[in-house]
Every structure is written in structure tokens, then in C-alpha cells.
Motif scaffolding. Structure first.
Motif, PDB file in Angstrom:
ATOM      1  N   PRO A  25      -3.365  -1.335   1.661  1.00 39.55           N
ATOM      2  CA  PRO A  25      -2.556  -2.051   0.663  1.00 39.55           C
ATOM      3  C   PRO A  25      -1.111  -1.570   0.733  1.00 39.55           C
ATOM      4  O   PRO A  25      -0.857  -0.423   1.108  1.00 39.55           O
ATOM      5  CB  PRO A  25      -3.179  -1.644  -0.671  1.00 39.55           C
ATOM      6  CG  PRO A  25      -4.067  -0.494  -0.399  1.00 39.55           C
ATOM      7  CD  PRO A  25      -4.283  -0.362   1.067  1.00 39.55           C
ATOM      8  N   ALA A  27       2.368  -1.587  -1.830  1.00 38.32           N
ATOM      9  CA  ALA A  27       2.917  -1.940  -3.156  1.00 38.32           C
ATOM     10  C   ALA A  27       4.402  -2.190  -2.985  1.00 38.32           C
ATOM     11  O   ALA A  27       4.815  -3.199  -2.426  1.00 38.32           O
ATOM     12  CB  ALA A  27       2.590  -0.818  -4.132  1.00 38.32           C
ATOM     13  N   GLY A  29       6.341  -0.237  -1.153  1.00 36.77           N
ATOM     14  CA  GLY A  29       6.720   0.262   0.176  1.00 36.77           C
ATOM     15  C   GLY A  29       7.607   1.498   0.117  1.00 36.77           C
ATOM     16  O   GLY A  29       8.056   1.995   1.147  1.00 36.77           O
ATOM     17  N   ALA A  30       7.849   2.037  -1.092  1.00 37.52           N
ATOM     18  CA  ALA A  30       8.772   3.170  -1.243  1.00 37.52           C
ATOM     19  C   ALA A  30       8.355   4.350  -0.373  1.00 37.52           C
ATOM     20  O   ALA A  30       9.193   5.002   0.251  1.00 37.52           O
ATOM     21  CB  ALA A  30       8.847   3.593  -2.715  1.00 37.52           C
ATOM     22  N   THR A  31       7.072   4.602  -0.312  1.00 36.84           N
ATOM     23  CA  THR A  31       6.571   5.721   0.498  1.00 36.84           C
ATOM     24  C   THR A  31       5.989   5.222   1.813  1.00 36.84           C
ATOM     25  O   THR A  31       6.237   5.793   2.877  1.00 36.84           O
ATOM     26  CB  THR A  31       5.481   6.475  -0.303  1.00 36.84           C
ATOM     27  OG1 THR A  31       6.121   7.082  -1.425  1.00 36.84           O
ATOM     28  CG2 THR A  31       4.810   7.541   0.527  1.00 36.84           C
ATOM     29  N   LEU A  32       5.245   4.136   1.737  1.00 34.94           N
ATOM     30  CA  LEU A  32       4.516   3.668   2.925  1.00 34.94           C
ATOM     31  C   LEU A  32       5.448   3.292   4.073  1.00 34.94           C
ATOM     32  O   LEU A  32       5.177   3.614   5.239  1.00 34.94           O
ATOM     33  CB  LEU A  32       3.625   2.476   2.541  1.00 34.94           C
ATOM     34  CG  LEU A  32       2.649   1.985   3.600  1.00 34.94           C
ATOM     35  CD1 LEU A  32       1.759   3.122   4.109  1.00 34.94           C
ATOM     36  CD2 LEU A  32       1.782   0.863   3.054  1.00 34.94           C
ATOM     37  N   HIS A  74       8.409   1.735 -11.702  1.00 32.40           N
ATOM     38  CA  HIS A  74       8.758   2.890 -12.537  1.00 32.40           C
ATOM     39  C   HIS A  74       9.843   2.504 -13.556  1.00 32.40           C
ATOM     40  O   HIS A  74       9.838   2.979 -14.689  1.00 32.40           O
ATOM     41  CB  HIS A  74       9.311   4.041 -11.687  1.00 32.40           C
ATOM     42  CG  HIS A  74       8.442   4.416 -10.519  1.00 32.40           C
ATOM     43  ND1 HIS A  74       7.073   4.312 -10.545  1.00 32.40           N
ATOM     44  CD2 HIS A  74       8.762   4.909  -9.292  1.00 32.40           C
ATOM     45  CE1 HIS A  74       6.588   4.722  -9.380  1.00 32.40           C
ATOM     46  NE2 HIS A  74       7.590   5.085  -8.604  1.00 32.40           N
ATOM     47  N   THR A 107       5.837   1.869  -7.552  1.00 31.68           N
ATOM     48  CA  THR A 107       4.918   1.398  -8.588  1.00 31.68           C
ATOM     49  C   THR A 107       4.002   2.535  -9.036  1.00 31.68           C
ATOM     50  O   THR A 107       3.786   3.502  -8.291  1.00 31.68           O
ATOM     51  CB  THR A 107       4.026   0.268  -8.030  1.00 31.68           C
ATOM     52  OG1 THR A 107       3.191   0.833  -7.004  1.00 31.68           O
ATOM     53  CG2 THR A 107       4.852  -0.869  -7.449  1.00 31.68           C
ATOM     54  N   ASP A 120       5.405  12.806 -10.543  1.00 30.26           N
ATOM     55  CA  ASP A 120       5.626  12.949 -11.987  1.00 30.26           C
ATOM     56  C   ASP A 120       4.541  12.292 -12.843  1.00 30.26           C
ATOM     57  O   ASP A 120       4.269  12.735 -13.954  1.00 30.26           O
ATOM     58  CB  ASP A 120       7.002  12.367 -12.345  1.00 30.26           C
ATOM     59  CG  ASP A 120       8.112  13.203 -11.732  1.00 30.26           C
ATOM     60  OD1 ASP A 120       8.275  14.360 -12.145  1.00 30.26           O
ATOM     61  OD2 ASP A 120       8.789  12.721 -10.801  1.00 30.26           O
ATOM     62  N   ILE A 163      -6.288   0.392  -6.765  1.00 35.31           N
ATOM     63  CA  ILE A 163      -6.112   0.635  -8.206  1.00 35.31           C
ATOM     64  C   ILE A 163      -5.521  -0.651  -8.770  1.00 35.31           C
ATOM     65  O   ILE A 163      -4.555  -1.188  -8.208  1.00 35.31           O
ATOM     66  CB  ILE A 163      -5.133   1.798  -8.461  1.00 35.31           C
ATOM     67  CG1 ILE A 163      -5.633   3.082  -7.801  1.00 35.31           C
ATOM     68  CG2 ILE A 163      -4.918   2.010  -9.958  1.00 35.31           C
ATOM     69  CD1 ILE A 163      -4.598   4.215  -7.793  1.00 35.31           C
TER      70      ILE A 163
HETATM   71  C1  LIG Z   1      13.416   9.158  -1.712  1.00 33.26           C
HETATM   72  C2  LIG Z   1      12.185   9.200  -2.565  1.00 33.26           C
HETATM   73  C3  LIG Z   1      12.154  10.076  -3.643  1.00 33.26           C
HETATM   74  C4  LIG Z   1      11.025  10.136  -4.449  1.00 33.26           C
HETATM   75  N1  LIG Z   1      11.015  10.993  -5.515  1.00 33.26           N
HETATM   76  C5  LIG Z   1       9.957  11.016  -6.341  1.00 33.26           C
HETATM   77  C6  LIG Z   1       9.926  11.873  -7.496  1.00 33.26           C
HETATM   78  O1  LIG Z   1      10.887  12.565  -7.824  1.00 33.26           O
HETATM   79  N2  LIG Z   1       8.808  11.847  -8.262  1.00 33.26           N
HETATM   80  C7  LIG Z   1       7.722  11.060  -7.989  1.00 33.26           C
HETATM   81  O2  LIG Z   1       6.740  11.093  -8.713  1.00 33.26           O
HETATM   82  N3  LIG Z   1       7.736  10.237  -6.915  1.00 33.26           N
HETATM   83  C8  LIG Z   1       8.809  10.191  -6.098  1.00 33.26           C
HETATM   84  N4  LIG Z   1       8.810   9.344  -5.015  1.00 33.26           N
HETATM   85  C9  LIG Z   1       7.637   8.488  -4.752  1.00 33.26           C
HETATM   86  C10 LIG Z   1       7.782   7.156  -5.486  1.00 33.26           C
HETATM   87  O3  LIG Z   1       7.466   7.412  -6.837  1.00 33.26           O
HETATM   88  C11 LIG Z   1       6.876   5.995  -4.998  1.00 33.26           C
HETATM   89  O4  LIG Z   1       6.769   5.105  -6.022  1.00 33.26           O
HETATM   90  C12 LIG Z   1       5.482   6.279  -4.707  1.00 33.26           C
HETATM   91  O5  LIG Z   1       5.376   7.183  -3.665  1.00 33.26           O
HETATM   92  C13 LIG Z   1       4.708   5.003  -4.253  1.00 33.26           C
HETATM   93  O6  LIG Z   1       5.524   4.001  -3.779  1.00 33.26           O
HETATM   94  P1  LIG Z   1       5.045   2.496  -3.852  1.00 33.26           P
HETATM   95  O7  LIG Z   1       4.547   2.185  -5.191  1.00 33.26           O
HETATM   96  O8  LIG Z   1       6.132   1.639  -3.302  1.00 33.26           O
HETATM   97  O9  LIG Z   1       3.766   2.488  -2.900  1.00 33.26           O
HETATM   98  P2  LIG Z   1       3.703   2.213  -1.336  1.00 33.26           P
HETATM   99  O10 LIG Z   1       4.752   3.031  -0.653  1.00 33.26           O
HETATM  100  O11 LIG Z   1       3.685   0.773  -1.065  1.00 33.26           O
HETATM  101  O12 LIG Z   1       2.270   2.796  -1.036  1.00 33.26           O
HETATM  102  C14 LIG Z   1       2.007   4.204  -1.116  1.00 33.26           C
HETATM  103  C15 LIG Z   1       0.528   4.463  -0.747  1.00 33.26           C
HETATM  104  O13 LIG Z   1      -0.317   3.981  -1.776  1.00 33.26           O
HETATM  105  C16 LIG Z   1      -1.187   2.941  -1.285  1.00 33.26           C
HETATM  106  N5  LIG Z   1      -1.221   1.967  -2.385  1.00 33.26           N
HETATM  107  C17 LIG Z   1      -0.165   1.350  -2.962  1.00 33.26           C
HETATM  108  N6  LIG Z   1      -0.558   0.666  -4.051  1.00 33.26           N
HETATM  109  C18 LIG Z   1      -1.890   0.843  -4.165  1.00 33.26           C
HETATM  110  C19 LIG Z   1      -2.862   0.412  -5.118  1.00 33.26           C
HETATM  111  N7  LIG Z   1      -2.546  -0.334  -6.174  1.00 33.26           N
HETATM  112  N8  LIG Z   1      -4.151   0.802  -4.918  1.00 33.26           N
HETATM  113  C20 LIG Z   1      -4.499   1.588  -3.851  1.00 33.26           C
HETATM  114  N9  LIG Z   1      -3.618   2.032  -2.935  1.00 33.26           N
HETATM  115  C21 LIG Z   1      -2.327   1.678  -3.098  1.00 33.26           C
HETATM  116  C22 LIG Z   1      -0.581   2.457   0.006  1.00 33.26           C
HETATM  117  O14 LIG Z   1      -1.561   1.970   0.914  1.00 33.26           O
HETATM  118  C23 LIG Z   1       0.072   3.749   0.523  1.00 33.26           C
HETATM  119  O15 LIG Z   1      -0.896   4.556   1.149  1.00 33.26           O
HETATM  120  C24 LIG Z   1       9.911   9.285  -4.176  1.00 33.26           C
HETATM  121  C25 LIG Z   1       9.957   8.395  -3.096  1.00 33.26           C
HETATM  122  C26 LIG Z   1      11.070   8.330  -2.304  1.00 33.26           C
HETATM  123  C27 LIG Z   1      11.101   7.347  -1.171  1.00 33.26           C
END
Ligand SMILES: Cc1cc2nc3c(=O)[nH]c(=O)nc-3n(C[C@H](O)[C@H](O)[C@H](O)COP(=O)(O)OP(=O)(O)OC[C@H]3O[C@@H](n4cnc5c(N)ncnc54)[C@H](O)[C@@H]3O)c2cc1C
Length: 279
Positions: A25, A27, A29-32, A74, A107, A120, A163
Motif C-alpha cells: 500500500p 499512503a 509516500g512521505a516515507t515510502l 498529520h 498520514t 510521535d 490499517i
Molecule cells: C523528512 C521527514 C521527517 C519526518 N519526521 C518525522 C517526525 O518528526 N515524527 C514522526 O512521527 N514522523 C516523521 N516522519 C514520518 C512521517 O510522519 C510519515 O508520515 C510517515 O512515515 C508515513 O508516511 P505516509 O503516511 O506518507 O506513508 P507512506 O510513506 O506512503 O507509507 C509508509 C509505509 O506504510 C505502509 N502503509 C501506508 N499506509 C498504510 C495503511 N493504511 N495500512 C498499512 N500499511 C500502510 C506503506 O506500504 C509503507 O510501508 C518524517 C518523514 C520525513 C520524510
């Protein structure tokens, strides 16, 4: 080549994840996306959760509980006024994630699925007694946030599961605080602490983050602390009870020893915030 798929229902998303062996999946893409660019994750199919109606947003249920869709950004959580009283701690934690760009992209579902111990949301959700709704090939189930993280980056999420939501108990009058210590502003926590204190002083909930694979809570120690928040000895005993359950590591954000030292400091800090709020 990676194919990006856009299901419009949870059932369709689950079916797509089951149909392609290394599908994931995506979401915000912030981390993926960063992980893919660094070659840490490979996937022939990415199943976007973006067009699934009802996965984003925060609603109050008829019984007063609050439901946060997994695709809620967030930034929306950080500004949601329904997260008041005992749930305000979650709003505060969301507002301390990274920076505005990440808060507009990431997200709650993605963050919790990723299960970074320093994230967090984990201690804040533990402080709120959140329950996750997980959908997968076997149907839908609910898991408490404290049972969800099983080990370092290992969670109760099974193969092909997503989730879909987080459910929080109805908010009640309380003062709350979230603090994190990070190397620089906007970084993940070296250690963090979430606290909610009932307005009548009859209940206190505290969760520590980034000092083990998942958030640390101790309801028995919380009960013993209740009514003694002004007693430094009781607070020190409480902090020791939580530190005894910690399993911190040495990493770029700090040593295990330093993290253990931060636990009592963070607890004093959130208590200080709360006493200012309740004066
Ligand atoms: C520069 C930077 C700084 C950051 N600093 C912080 C911080 O200070 N504190 C903090 O808490 N976080 C921090 N983060 C993380 C940030 O909170 C991201 O929101 C979080 O990592 C997930 O991003 P996303 O929701 O876009 O998920 P994605 O990047 O799209 O996905 C992340 C992972 O979760 C899986 N996934 C996504 N959604 C679901 C779902 N609904 N069900 C099952 N699997 C799923 C994906 O397959 C992937 O493996 C930071 C990220 C970056 C890039």
C-alpha cells in the motif's frame, strides 16, 4: 517498472494486495518514496489508498468516540478541534511531526504502519487508548495500539492487511501535554512523552516513546501516581517504573543510557506543562 493502482474501496485494495506478490500500500509516500529511491524497498505494484472514500477524515461517532481515518494527514489531525480534553495530546503530537511539508503529506495510517519506534503518534495514541481497525484477506479486526507493536519494526499487521482507522474513546475533561526531545527541530524523537490528566485528578495516563520497540505504559504505576503528582518521590518512583520497562538502543539520535536519563526529565516536563494548564 512499478505499476501504481488506484482502488476505490477497501475490499478492492485488499484484493489487489493479495493478487500481486510484492504489492504494497502507499499512503502519502512521505516515507515510502524515500525508501524506494534509496533502494530499500522494491515493489512491482503500489496500491494507492488515496481514492478510497471514507479513509480520510475525522468524525465523531454517535456514542461520542472519535474515528480517525488512516489516510488523515498529520496537518488535519494537528488542527482538529474534536481532539480536545483527554485527546488533545494527539493533536499536540501531530503538530510536532517534522515540518509543514511532511505534515501535509504523511498520514496516521502510514506512520503507524511504518512503526518507527521514534514516531510521535505511537506514545500519543497509547496515551489515548487508541484501537486500530485492520482490514485484510481474513476480514476486519481491531487491535489495541499497545498490542499492535510486537517488536522492533514488527507489528500485528499481517500479509496483505491495511490499517483503515483509529478509534479513540470519547474525550473527557483533562489537561494534556506531549513533549519530545530531538537533536534538531523537526527530527524524529530521541525520546518522547505523552500525558493526560483527568480534570478531577482521578486518572492519569502516561506513555513514553522511542525508548523501546513500542510505546511504554504502566497502568498500575499510573494508578499509584494518581493523587501524588505533586510529590517528587512518587514522580521519581513512577519514572523508574517506566524506565525499568524501557529497552532503548544506541543510535544516531542518542545512546541507550541518554534515553534512560531522558525519561524522568520528560515526565517532569509534561507535569510542569500540565500544572501550568490547570492553574
Ligand atoms: C523528512 C521527514 C521527517 C519526518 N519526521 C518525522 C517526525 O518528526 N515524527 C514522526 O512521527 N514522523 C516523521 N516522519 C514520518 C512521517 O510522519 C510519515 O508520515 C510517515 O512515515 C508515513 O508516511 P505516509 O503516511 O506518507 O506513508 P507512506 O510513506 O506512503 O507509507 C509508509 C509505509 O506504510 C505502509 N502503509 C501506508 N499506509 C498504510 C495503511 N493504511 N495500512 C498499512 N500499511 C500502510 C506503506 O506500504 C509503507 O510501508 C518524517 C518523514 C520525513 C520524510
Amino acid at each position: 517498472m512499478t505499476e501504481l493502482l488506484f482502488p476505490t474501496t477497501v475490499e478492492e485494495a485488499v484484493a489487489l494486495l493479495a493478487a500481486h506478490e510484492d504489492a504494497r500500500p502507499i499512503a502519502g509516500g512521505a516515507t515510502l518514496v524515500a525508501m524506494r529511491n534509496a533502494g530499500l524497498v522494491e515493489s512491482t505494484h503500489l496500491v494507492s489508498l488515496d481514492r478510497i472514500a471514507g479513509l480520510a477524515g475525522i468524525v465523531r461517532l454517535e456514542d461520542g468516540r472519535i474515528r480517525i481515518g488512516a489516510m488523515t494527514k498529520h496537518a488535519e489531525t494537528a488542527s482538529c478541534e474534536m481532539l480536545s480534553g483527554s485527546l488533545e495530546v494527539l493533536r499536540k503530537a501531530a503538530g510536532m511531526i517534522a515540518n509543514r511539508v511532511v505534515r501535509n503529506m504523511g498520514t496516521m495510517g502510514g506512520s503507524v504502519a511504518n512503526a518507527d519506534p521514534a514516531a510521535d503518534y505511537l506514545p500519543a495514541l497509547a496515551c489515548c487508548d487508541a484501537v486500530l481497525t485492520i482490514a485484510g484477506p481474513g476480514g476486519t479486526r481491531e487491535v489495541s495500539i499497545l498490542d499492535y507493536v510486537e517488536d522492533w519494526y514488527e507489528t500485528a499487521l499481517g500479509e496483505g492487511e491495511i490499517i483503515t482507522a483509529f478509534t479513540l474513546p470519547a474525550p473527557y475533561a483533562a489537561a494534556s501535554s506531549y513533549r519530545k526531545i530531538a537533536r534538531v527541530s523537526g527530527d524524529f524523537a530521541t525520546a518522547s512523552c505523552a500525558m493526560a490528566l483527568e480534570a478531577d485528578g482521578q486518572g492519569v495516563r502516561v506513555a513514553i516513546g522511542a525508548c523501546g520497540p513500542g510505546p511504554i505504559r504502566d497502568p498500575e504505576a499510573e494508578a499509584a501516581l494518581c493523587g501524588h503528582l505533586g510529590d517528587p518521590e512518587a514522580v521519581a518512583t513512577f519514572a523508574k517504573a517506566l524506565a525499568d520497562q524501557a529497552d532503548p538502543v544506541d543510535d544516531v539520535r542518542g545512546s541507550a543510557e541518554y534515553r534512560l536519563q531522558l525519561i524522568p526529565r520528560l515526565i517532569s516536563g509534561v507535569l510542569n506543562d500540565i500544572s501550568k494548564e490547570t492553574v
